[in-house]
Motif scaffolding. Sequence first.
Motif, PDB file in Angstrom:
ATOM      1  N   ASP A  61       0.066  12.655   6.056  1.00  0.00           N
ATOM      2  CA  ASP A  61      -0.806  13.767   5.679  1.00  0.00           C
ATOM      3  C   ASP A  61      -2.245  13.625   6.152  1.00  0.00           C
ATOM      4  OD1 ASP A  61       1.311  15.043   4.398  1.00  0.00           O
ATOM      5  OD2 ASP A  61       0.931  13.992   2.511  1.00  0.00           O
ATOM      6  N   ILE A  62      -2.612  12.502   6.781  1.00  0.00           N
ATOM      7  CA  ILE A  62      -3.997  12.374   7.252  1.00  0.00           C
ATOM      8  C   ILE A  62      -4.142  13.052   8.612  1.00  0.00           C
ATOM      9  CG2 ILE A  62      -4.386  10.242   5.984  1.00  0.00           C
ATOM     10  CD1 ILE A  62      -4.218   8.777   8.644  1.00  0.00           C
ATOM     11  N   THR A  63      -5.381  13.335   8.980  1.00  0.00           N
ATOM     12  CA  THR A  63      -5.632  14.069  10.223  1.00  0.00           C
ATOM     13  C   THR A  63      -5.464  13.152  11.437  1.00  0.00           C
ATOM     14  OG1 THR A  63      -7.984  13.568  10.180  1.00  0.00           O
ATOM     15  CG2 THR A  63      -7.265  15.592   9.073  1.00  0.00           C
ATOM     16  N   TYR A  64      -5.149  13.771  12.549  1.00  0.00           N
ATOM     17  CA  TYR A  64      -4.998  13.033  13.795  1.00  0.00           C
ATOM     18  C   TYR A  64      -6.317  12.385  14.211  1.00  0.00           C
ATOM     19  CZ  TYR A  64      -4.195  12.003  18.691  1.00  0.00           C
ATOM     20  OH  TYR A  64      -4.099  11.367  19.891  1.00  0.00           O
ATOM     21  N   ASN A  89      -4.204   5.147   4.217  1.00  0.00           N
ATOM     22  CA  ASN A  89      -3.505   5.894   3.172  1.00  0.00           C
ATOM     23  C   ASN A  89      -4.009   7.333   3.080  1.00  0.00           C
ATOM     24  OD1 ASN A  89      -5.923   5.665   1.801  1.00  0.00           O
ATOM     25  ND2 ASN A  89      -5.161   4.272   0.241  1.00  0.00           N
ATOM     26  N   LYS A  90      -3.516   8.075   2.089  1.00  0.00           N
ATOM     27  CA  LYS A  90      -3.839   9.504   1.955  1.00  0.00           C
ATOM     28  C   LYS A  90      -5.326   9.773   1.776  1.00  0.00           C
ATOM     29  CE  LYS A  90       0.525  11.032   0.062  1.00  0.00           C
ATOM     30  NZ  LYS A  90       1.233  11.692  -1.011  1.00  0.00           N
ATOM     31  N   THR A  91      -6.030   8.837   1.187  1.00  0.00           N
ATOM     32  CA  THR A  91      -7.468   9.034   0.937  1.00  0.00           C
ATOM     33  C   THR A  91      -8.331   8.459   2.065  1.00  0.00           C
ATOM     34  OG1 THR A  91      -7.546   7.001  -0.365  1.00  0.00           O
ATOM     35  CG2 THR A  91      -7.137   9.061  -1.560  1.00  0.00           C
ATOM     36  N   LEU A 130       0.846  -1.181   0.000  1.00  0.00           N
ATOM     37  CA  LEU A 130       0.000   0.000   0.000  1.00  0.00           C
ATOM     38  C   LEU A 130       0.881   1.230   0.000  1.00  0.00           C
ATOM     39  CD1 LEU A 130      -2.495  -1.183   2.720  1.00  0.00           C
ATOM     40  CD2 LEU A 130      -2.779  -1.278   0.266  1.00  0.00           C
ATOM     41  N   ASP A 131       0.483   2.263  -0.705  1.00  0.00           N
ATOM     42  CA  ASP A 131       1.256   3.485  -0.806  1.00  0.00           C
ATOM     43  C   ASP A 131       0.908   4.394   0.368  1.00  0.00           C
ATOM     44  OD1 ASP A 131       3.006   5.360  -1.783  1.00  0.00           O
ATOM     45  OD2 ASP A 131       1.546   6.229  -3.171  1.00  0.00           O
TER      46      ASP A 131
END
Length: 144
Positions: free
Chosen positions: A103-106, A63-65, A39-40
């Motif tokens: 980059d994802i939120t806490y 992941n980022k999304t 997974l990226d």
Amino acid sequence: MKLGGDGYMSEINVTPFVDVMLVLLIIFMVTAPMMMQGLDVDLPQVSAKPLDSKEEHLIISINKTNQIFINDFETTLDTLQIKLAKILEGRTDPEVFIKADKDITYGTVAQVMAAIRDAGVENVGMVTIPADIETRDQKTRSEG
């Protein structure tokens, strides 16, 4: 095919079928490991030493999304607790690691951690990249 007497031979020759099945088995054994994809996830960098571990652990990736994965299988936040409880049913000391994109939120990470805790997991770890590896990778990318 007629035999020596009145009877006919009604047996199927299975040797070609066995040969084909063995070839297919070998092909699948060789190609199956190549089909596994990671997974990226862009991990945060920290200055901590890696933990020594000999056994394979359960890894929850985000992941980022904000897609959530249990190892390589996608799940949702709503079903994460139920699936983890089923997976870890027979283990005496379950241990889960979270691999979250930087980059994802806490809040997303906190919700995932709460679902993991609700599934009965006491030991939750975070997967990160050591800071020296991250800076080394950035230098090689800028040089190349």
